[in-house]
Structures are given as C-alpha cells and as structure tokens.
Design a protein around this motif. Structure first.
Motif, PDB file in Angstrom:
ATOM      1  N   LEU A   1       1.979 -22.472 -12.471  1.00 40.83           N
ATOM      2  CA  LEU A   1       3.390 -22.342 -12.820  1.00 40.83           C
ATOM      3  C   LEU A   1       4.322 -22.256 -11.608  1.00 40.83           C
ATOM      4  N   PHE A   2       3.802 -22.495 -10.403  1.00 43.34           N
ATOM      5  CA  PHE A   2       4.712 -22.408  -9.235  1.00 43.34           C
ATOM      6  C   PHE A   2       4.279 -23.366  -8.140  1.00 43.34           C
ATOM      7  N   ASP A   3       5.269 -23.712  -7.300  1.00 44.46           N
ATOM      8  CA  ASP A   3       4.977 -24.324  -5.999  1.00 44.46           C
ATOM      9  C   ASP A   3       5.027 -23.249  -4.916  1.00 44.46           C
ATOM     10  N   PHE A   4       5.975 -22.301  -5.084  1.00 41.44           N
ATOM     11  CA  PHE A   4       6.099 -21.169  -4.147  1.00 41.44           C
ATOM     12  C   PHE A   4       6.156 -19.870  -4.936  1.00 41.44           C
ATOM     13  N   MET A   5       5.349 -18.916  -4.530  1.00 43.66           N
ATOM     14  CA  MET A   5       5.399 -17.597  -5.169  1.00 43.66           C
ATOM     15  C   MET A   5       5.484 -16.506  -4.106  1.00 43.66           C
ATOM     16  N   LEU A   6       6.398 -15.550  -4.318  1.00 44.12           N
ATOM     17  CA  LEU A   6       6.417 -14.331  -3.499  1.00 44.12           C
ATOM     18  C   LEU A   6       5.590 -13.283  -4.246  1.00 44.12           C
ATOM     19  N   PHE A   7       4.537 -12.845  -3.604  1.00 48.57           N
ATOM     20  CA  PHE A   7       3.546 -11.934  -4.198  1.00 48.57           C
ATOM     21  C   PHE A   7       3.675 -10.606  -3.458  1.00 48.57           C
ATOM     22  N   SER A   8       4.322  -9.644  -4.099  1.00 47.27           N
ATOM     23  CA  SER A   8       4.724  -8.420  -3.399  1.00 47.27           C
ATOM     24  C   SER A   8       3.779  -7.258  -3.684  1.00 47.27           C
ATOM     25  N   LEU A   9       3.259  -6.641  -2.644  1.00 40.69           N
ATOM     26  CA  LEU A   9       2.315  -5.518  -2.775  1.00 40.69           C
ATOM     27  C   LEU A   9       2.895  -4.290  -2.071  1.00 40.69           C
ATOM     28  N   PRO A  10       3.672  -3.471  -2.797  1.00 45.28           N
ATOM     29  CA  PRO A  10       4.414  -2.374  -2.167  1.00 45.28           C
ATOM     30  C   PRO A  10       3.669  -1.050  -2.043  1.00 45.28           C
ATOM     31  N   ASP A  11       2.545  -0.878  -2.722  1.00 46.47           N
ATOM     32  CA  ASP A  11       1.966   0.475  -2.830  1.00 46.47           C
ATOM     33  C   ASP A  11       1.467   1.046  -1.502  1.00 46.47           C
ATOM     34  N   ASN A  12       1.128   0.179  -0.543  1.00 41.46           N
ATOM     35  CA  ASN A  12       0.662   0.677   0.756  1.00 41.46           C
ATOM     36  C   ASN A  12       1.716   1.556   1.424  1.00 41.46           C
ATOM     37  N   ASP A  13       2.992   1.222   1.251  1.00 37.40           N
ATOM     38  CA  ASP A  13       4.068   1.993   1.890  1.00 37.40           C
ATOM     39  C   ASP A  13       4.108   3.421   1.358  1.00 37.40           C
ATOM     40  N   SER A  14       4.071   3.582   0.027  1.00 33.62           N
ATOM     41  CA  SER A  14       4.181   4.948  -0.507  1.00 33.62           C
ATOM     42  C   SER A  14       2.959   5.788  -0.137  1.00 33.62           C
ATOM     43  N   ASN A  15       1.782   5.165  -0.145  1.00 30.86           N
ATOM     44  CA  ASN A  15       0.579   5.896   0.273  1.00 30.86           C
ATOM     45  C   ASN A  15       0.686   6.363   1.728  1.00 30.86           C
ATOM     46  N   SER A  16       1.197   5.482   2.589  1.00 34.50           N
ATOM     47  CA  SER A  16       1.298   5.793   4.012  1.00 34.50           C
ATOM     48  C   SER A  16       2.385   6.842   4.286  1.00 34.50           C
ATOM     49  N   HIS A  17       3.480   6.815   3.503  1.00 32.68           N
ATOM     50  CA  HIS A  17       4.493   7.871   3.631  1.00 32.68           C
ATOM     51  C   HIS A  17       3.869   9.233   3.316  1.00 32.68           C
ATOM     52  N   ARG A  18       3.089   9.266   2.255  1.00 32.86           N
ATOM     53  CA  ARG A  18       2.556  10.539   1.783  1.00 32.86           C
ATOM     54  C   ARG A  18       1.405  11.023   2.662  1.00 32.86           C
TER      55      ARG A  18
ATOM     56  N   VAL B   1       2.695 -13.424   0.686  1.00 30.34           N
ATOM     57  CA  VAL B   1       2.243 -12.083   0.328  1.00 30.34           C
ATOM     58  C   VAL B   1       2.949 -11.092   1.243  1.00 30.34           C
ATOM     59  N   VAL B   2       3.685 -10.132   0.679  1.00 28.99           N
ATOM     60  CA  VAL B   2       4.307  -9.091   1.501  1.00 28.99           C
ATOM     61  C   VAL B   2       3.591  -7.778   1.210  1.00 28.99           C
ATOM     62  N   ILE B   3       2.921  -7.234   2.217  1.00 29.76           N
ATOM     63  CA  ILE B   3       2.257  -5.936   2.074  1.00 29.76           C
ATOM     64  C   ILE B   3       3.117  -4.912   2.808  1.00 29.76           C
ATOM     65  N   ASP B   4       3.754  -4.037   2.032  1.00 23.73           N
ATOM     66  CA  ASP B   4       4.757  -3.126   2.566  1.00 23.73           C
ATOM     67  C   ASP B   4       4.124  -2.173   3.575  1.00 23.73           C
ATOM     68  N   ALA B   5       4.711  -2.130   4.786  1.00 28.67           N
ATOM     69  CA  ALA B   5       4.351  -1.157   5.831  1.00 28.67           C
ATOM     70  C   ALA B   5       2.961  -1.358   6.429  1.00 28.67           C
ATOM     71  N   MET B   6       2.342  -2.512   6.197  1.00 33.45           N
ATOM     72  CA  MET B   6       0.975  -2.718   6.708  1.00 33.45           C
ATOM     73  C   MET B   6       0.954  -2.624   8.243  1.00 33.45           C
ATOM     74  N   LYS B   7       0.169  -1.674   8.735  1.00 27.46           N
ATOM     75  CA  LYS B   7       0.068  -1.438  10.176  1.00 27.46           C
ATOM     76  C   LYS B   7      -1.081  -2.283  10.709  1.00 27.46           C
ATOM     77  N   PRO B   8      -0.853  -3.100  11.733  1.00 32.40           N
ATOM     78  CA  PRO B   8      -1.907  -4.012  12.193  1.00 32.40           C
ATOM     79  C   PRO B   8      -3.232  -3.310  12.508  1.00 32.40           C
ATOM     80  N   GLU B   9      -3.169  -2.155  13.163  1.00 26.69           N
ATOM     81  CA  GLU B   9      -4.412  -1.437  13.494  1.00 26.69           C
ATOM     82  C   GLU B   9      -5.188  -1.078  12.230  1.00 26.69           C
ATOM     83  N   MET B  10      -4.474  -0.748  11.151  1.00 26.35           N
ATOM     84  CA  MET B  10      -5.146  -0.356   9.903  1.00 26.35           C
ATOM     85  C   MET B  10      -5.703  -1.592   9.188  1.00 26.35           C
TER      86      MET B  10
END
Ligand SMILES: [Zn+2]
Length: 493
Positions: free
Chosen positions: A210-227, A7-16
C-alpha cells in the motif's frame, strides 16, 4: 524502483545500538548495517528535542525554515505558551486539551512553515503512494477524518478537531486517524504500546503493498531512556528491532523484504545521563514571568520555555528588548548547569550576528560570511574566543567536535522566527525543570548543543550513497534529500 521505509527510532544512542547488535539483540538493524552504510554520529537539530528534530528529518531544513523552535515555546501572536508535551504534568499546566490540539493538529496545520514542503507533500505531488504511522510531523496532501470507532476518536471529534487534517495517503495516528481498517489498536498512544501499533500497521501496509514511501516511527526507546537512563536502551532498541523484524516478515522475510524495499533508519537525537536539575524560574525570579494559565501573560516581561537540556527565554517587552536581553544574560550567567548562552545582536554593520557565551564570560561572535569553513562547507565570519566551543582552526576550517555543527545549528535556532531571544544549552549532566516541575534526574535526557545528546545513528541500505565518506559530517538535514533522490526527485531544499 524499490519501495522505501524511513524508520525513526526516538533517542537511539549509537553506543547502545552497537551494544544491542553485538549482543545479537537487534538482528534486523544488524542486517541493515551489514548490507549498507552505518553512520555513528549523525548530528541532530538544535534544540535537540523531538519536535525540532522531527521537523528537520521530514523537511530537510533547520528551525529557521521549518519554524518548530522547541518542545515548549511562546506564541507571540497569540500571547500564550505552546506545549507539545514535555511531560504530562507540563501538559496539565498548559491544559491537556490545548496541549493535545497544539501537538496533534496545530503543529502541522499552523506552526510548521507552510512554504516549507514536507517529504510527504513532495512525494504526494509526484504521485507516489505515501504512508505514515504515528509521528509528530505528518503533513501531506491527502484529507483524513478523525476515526470515530475508538473512544478517544469520538471525544476528539466532538471537542477538538472537527475539520479534516492533511496527511500522507495512508495515515495511522494513534487511535485518532486510520485511513483503513487494519485490526491494529493504538492503545491511546501510551508509551510502551506505540512501537507495537507502528509494527502492526506497518506490517499490514507491507503485506498489502500500500505504499511507495512509509515513515515507520518507533518512539518507545525515548521514554524508556528518559526513565531508566541511556544504558537501558539496549532493551528498548531490541524491542524496536522486533517491530522491524515483523515488517520484514510481512514482506517475505529479510532477504525478500530488502529486495523490494530500501530502508533508512535514523535517530532523531541521542540521550545523556541527567544528574541534577536547573530551576530557570528561580534564577529569573526578579522578572515578571508569563505563566501558562489563561491570563498569565498580562504585564509579563519574559516568557520561559524550558525544554529538557535546552531552554529559551522570550523578551515580551519589545521596547526594552536590548536592555532585558542583557539583564537575562547577566541573571543566568553563573547559574549552575547552564553551559552556553546564545542570543542575536546587531553587529558592526547592523547585520545580525550571533553571540555564544560560556560560563566565566568568554564570548564568540559569528555570522554567515567567508573567513572559515565548517565541515559541511558553510562559511562563517568569527570573532572572539573559539574556546567557548572548545573549537580550533585547521587549514582554514573550523573543527568543533564537542559541539558538532555548532555554528549552523545555533544560527538556525536563533534565526527561527518563533524562537526565544536568549537560548540556553545545559552543561553535561544537567536538565532544566519543565513547567510541570519535571526533570529526569537519574534517567536520561536531551536537548543541548553538546555532542553527548546531539549525536545519533543513521544507517541505510538499498539506497543512498555507498560510503559514509561521501560526506564529512552527516546531519538530520540529509534524510529528506536522500528520500527524494531515491525517487528521482530534485533534492534541492
Ligand atoms: Zn525525549
């Protein structure tokens, strides 16, 4: 063997993340942390922008070897800028179709080093069933045709990508690629709707095994944090968590899902608050600068690639390289908002050495060597002022908490063959204005070598080491080896 979800959560800040967990708003992430291991300071690549970090996450190496240098860069061979979408207006400057082609197609097919395998390619070669949701790096061994049942897909198929692309066995990329009909809609990949598409597709793949390995990408946190600034991340981390819950639900609920699946969750980088912007073009107005338009490189001396809290400057006149690098360094030396200036020079024995300069002129010179060890055990010869990185030496080891993994990250960035000649890292609170005139003043951003936007969260359960103490310092380079070793494959990259 358990299946594995990255799971990749874009820009996730540890404190948050910690705040979201404490408030009960991220139950799925809380469960993964409780069952497994949580690292609150995984170090990003440099520049700490998404394309560079995504390539490091999926290859296990730095930009010197994966060759994705930044968000915006100058293609010396083609004499033009490559723009992966710093902002929509930056893409418009570069040409929207060209920017889309660079981002969706050329990044994987041409820019990402061919000889550096992605995690998808390594797992495909081992006969494992790979899957990916919309993510910048998707290169695998399976051919996919553009999906022609969406409006965007038809436009793209008729104008841009006639050839098939190579991806994981199951590939879902916005509305452009879908290896099977799931009923999920990509909504043109617009910010705010992308996590939901990933959740929808991922749940389908879990439900139908349908998978042994899946990349599960969650990008929306980055755009929210930019704004809205890094403080606003609790809401978007909670939204990302709901897609993870959905995934767990599709697998029979959290208990059952975690029996069948190992999970690794990582940030690609963090974000820090931006209070002021830096205009690199004005500081270098005395030079002839290549522009993003068609003939904009003719007769140019320099190319400028601002990328949020980092920037690269290319010297285009190779015969005057040394002179121009010195002139550029002098021109940006006292520019407000520039923290570190970096370049390569010929050292004493004509071997390349890196130079990092701080405001005021203090310099640190370094190269791979033997004198000092960093926290990862790499050894360096160092000369000059350690104060440039607020670093100190203890028992023969270089400690550098303000600029984590600084020497290796700067070295890999400078040694990237497609990178600029001079690299800049912005001071805390500053961001470089991009080619579209955009900066995120009042919001959040990232890109620098500094800890404030370089340290993300990494957590896992059902795989990997049992304790975070196994390593003194965790970086994004560790993710691909963790995945390969989960499947019993050699992790040596
Ligand atoms: Zn970003």
């Amino acid at each position: 063997m358990r299946k594995l979800v990255l799971v990749v959560i874009d820009a996730m800040k540890p404190e948050m993340l910690e705040r979201a967990i404490a408030a009960g708003r991220a139950p799925a992430l809380a469960r993964i942390a409780a069952d497994g291991v949580y690292v609150s300071d995984v170090v990003a690549a440099f520049p700490s922008v998404t394309p560079v970090c995504a390539a490091t996450i999926t290859t296990g190496v730095g930009p010197d070897r994966h060759r994705i240098p930044s968000m915006n860069w100058y293609h010396r061979g083609e004499g033009r800028y490559v723009e992966y979408g710093s902002s929509f207006s930056a893409s418009r400057q570069a040409g929207v179709l060209r920017s889309l082609t660079d981002t969706v197609y050329r990044m994987n097919a041409e820019h990402l080093a061919a000889e550096t395998p992605t995690v998808f390619e390594s797992l495909d070669d081992a006969g494992l069933r790979t899957a990916g949701t919309t993510y910048l790096i998707y290169r695998g061994r399976h051919e996919h045709e553009v999906a022609q049942d969406s409006a965007l897909g038809r436009i793209v198929a008729s104008t841009l990508f006639r050839q098939a692309i190579l991806g994981p066995r199951e590939l879902f990329y916005a509305d452009l690629y879908a290896s099977r009909r799931t009923g999920c809609r990509g909504q043109l990949g617009l910010p705010g709707a992308r996590d939901q598409h990933t959740g929808c597709v991922g749940s389908y793949l879990v439900e139908h095994d349908l998978f042994d390995f899946m990349l599960f990408s969650l990008p929306d946190n980055d755009s929210n944090s930019h704004r809205n600034g890094p403080q606003a991340q609790v809401a978007s981390i909670a939204a990302a968590d709901r897609q993870l819950e959905r995934l767990m639900h599709a697998g029979g609920g959290p208990d059952r899902f975690l029996q069948d699946h190992a999970v690794i969750v990582t940030s690609d980088h963090s974000q820090a608050l931006v209070e002021a912007s830096v205009r690199l073009d004005l500081a270098l107005a005395d030079f002839r600068i290549a522009t993003p338009t068609g003939s904009g490189s003719v007769g140019a001396e320099l190319a400028l690639s601002p990328a949020q809290r980092s920037a690269m400057i290319y010297v285009l006149d190779g015969e005057r390289r040394e002179r121009l690098v010195a002139d550029v360094v002098a021109a940006v030396a006292e520019l407000r908002g520039v923290d570190l200036t970096m370049w390569l020079s010929a050292g004493a024995d004509a071997q390349p050495e890196a130079v990092i300069r701080a405001p005021g002129g203090a310099e640190l010179h370094f190269a791979p060597g033997s004198a000092l060890a960093d926290l990862r055990g790499n050894r360096w010869d160092v000369d000059g002022d350690l104060g440039v990185l607020a670093a100190h030496v203890q028992d023969g080891r270089l400690l550098c908490p303000d600029y984590p993994d600084a020497l290796a990250r700067a070295w890999e960035a400078l040694r990237c063959p497609t990178a600029g000649d001079v690299l800049l890292s912005a001071a805390p609170g500053y961001e470089f204005v991009d080619w579209g005139g955009v900066a995120h003043v009042g919001g959040g951003s990232h890109g620098s070598l500094h800890r404030s936007d370089s340290l993300g969260a990494l957590l896992w359960c059902g795989t990997g080491p049992e304790r975070r103490e196994q390593r003194e310092q965790w970086t994004l380079r560790e993710v691909t080896p963790m995945i390969l070793s989960h499947f019993g494959l050699p992790a040596g990259v």
